[in-house]
Structure formats: C-alpha cells, structure tokens
Design a protein around this motif. Structure first.
Motif, short mmCIF file in Angstrom:
data_model
loop_
_atom_site.label_atom_id
_atom_site.label_comp_id
_atom_site.label_asym_id
_atom_site.label_seq_id
_atom_site.Cartn_x
_atom_site.Cartn_y
_atom_site.Cartn_z
N ILE A 67 0.80 -1.33 -0.07
CA ILE A 67 0.01 0.05 -0.01
C ILE A 67 0.89 1.36 0.06
O ILE A 67 0.56 2.40 -0.53
N THR A 89 -5.10 7.89 5.06
CA THR A 89 -5.57 6.65 4.31
C THR A 89 -4.96 5.35 4.48
O THR A 89 -5.71 4.29 4.63
N ASP A 93 -6.55 2.02 6.14
CA ASP A 93 -6.44 0.58 5.35
C ASP A 93 -5.89 -0.38 6.31
O ASP A 93 -6.46 -1.53 6.34
N ARG A 96 -8.44 -1.53 9.19
CA ARG A 96 -9.24 -2.41 8.58
C ARG A 96 -8.84 -3.61 8.41
O ARG A 96 -9.57 -4.66 8.99
N GLU A 97 -7.92 -3.81 7.71
CA GLU A 97 -7.26 -5.13 7.35
C GLU A 97 -6.92 -6.10 8.53
O GLU A 97 -7.14 -7.17 8.51
#
Length: 143
Positions: A67, A89, A93, A96-97
C-alpha cells in the motif's frame, strides 16, 4: 530403387510420437496483494518493542509495503512531504485489514510505511537512476 529413394519413400521416417513444442512461460503479472478475508479476523500481536508478531506478521509487512508503494508517489521527496490525508488513508487501510483497535499504534504503522516506501525509492534510484543495478554484460553502460 536407390537407398536414398527407398529411405524417403516410406512412412517409417516419421517418429510415432511428435516432439511437444515448448510452451511460453507466463510472464509475471502485477502483485495481487493479500486477499481480503471478511470472515477471518487478522489480528496483529505486538511485542514489547512494538514489532508485529504472530500468525499474521508476514502478511502485515507485505501489506504495508504494497500500500505504501501504491498510494504514495515516488515523486514526493521525503516522508514529511506526504500529505496527512494519504497517511490517514494508509492508517485506515491497515487498521481495517488487521483489526487494529489501539489508536496508539498509528505512529508505529506509519513508521513502517515510511521505511518500506523509502526502501522502495532507494531500490528504484539505485537501479535505474544511478545505473548500478545488476545487468547482463552486454547491457553495461560504458562511461
């Protein structure tokens, strides 16, 4: 009949099993990244030095690198120049993962993103700008 004519006239010259032709190798495609597994919680464990450990540590490190390379432009000079929006961001990310609920880990995650991004830029600079990457002998640039 000559021996040459006799040798060429019969079907016995052809081999019974034709030689299979080589198949072309499939070229490498883009990195697919880690697969999202909505039903499986990937929970990162941290040691006393805030290093990721446990079953998902390798996936975490790979995801951080992917990422960072994908979302942060290589044209940005330093990590400090990366906008706060991009950093947020990246954090969202990863959070969340890997189901990170501890907001104090944001700094640790962003430091990891910074490190992976700088390593990527360094590899690109070394290989393509300075021209010191390993090349076949016939491709070497002569000064």
């Amino acid at each position: 009949m000559d021996e040459d004519q006799h040798a060429n006239s019969g079907p016995s010259n052809k081999s019974p099993n034709p030689v299979p032709q080589k198949q072309k190798k499939k070229p490498r495609g883009p990195t697919k990244g880690i697969k999202s597994m909505p039903g499986v919680p990937r929970i990162i464990e941290w040691d006393h030095l805030d290093r990721p450990t446990g079953k998902w540590a390798t996936d975490y490190k790979n995801h951080i690198g992917e990422i960072s390379r994908a979302k942060v432009s290589i044209l940005i000079r330093t990590w400090e120049d990366v906008s706060q929006g991009i950093k947020d961001t990246l954090w969202e990310d990863v959070k969340r993962e890997f189901h990170i609920t501890d907001e104090t880990k944001k700094e640790v995650v962003l430091k990891s993103c910074d490190k992976r991004w700088r390593e990527f830029k360094s590899r690109l600079t070394t290989g393509w700008i300075r021209g010191t990457r390993k090349r076949p002998k016939d491709e070497k640039i002569k000064p």
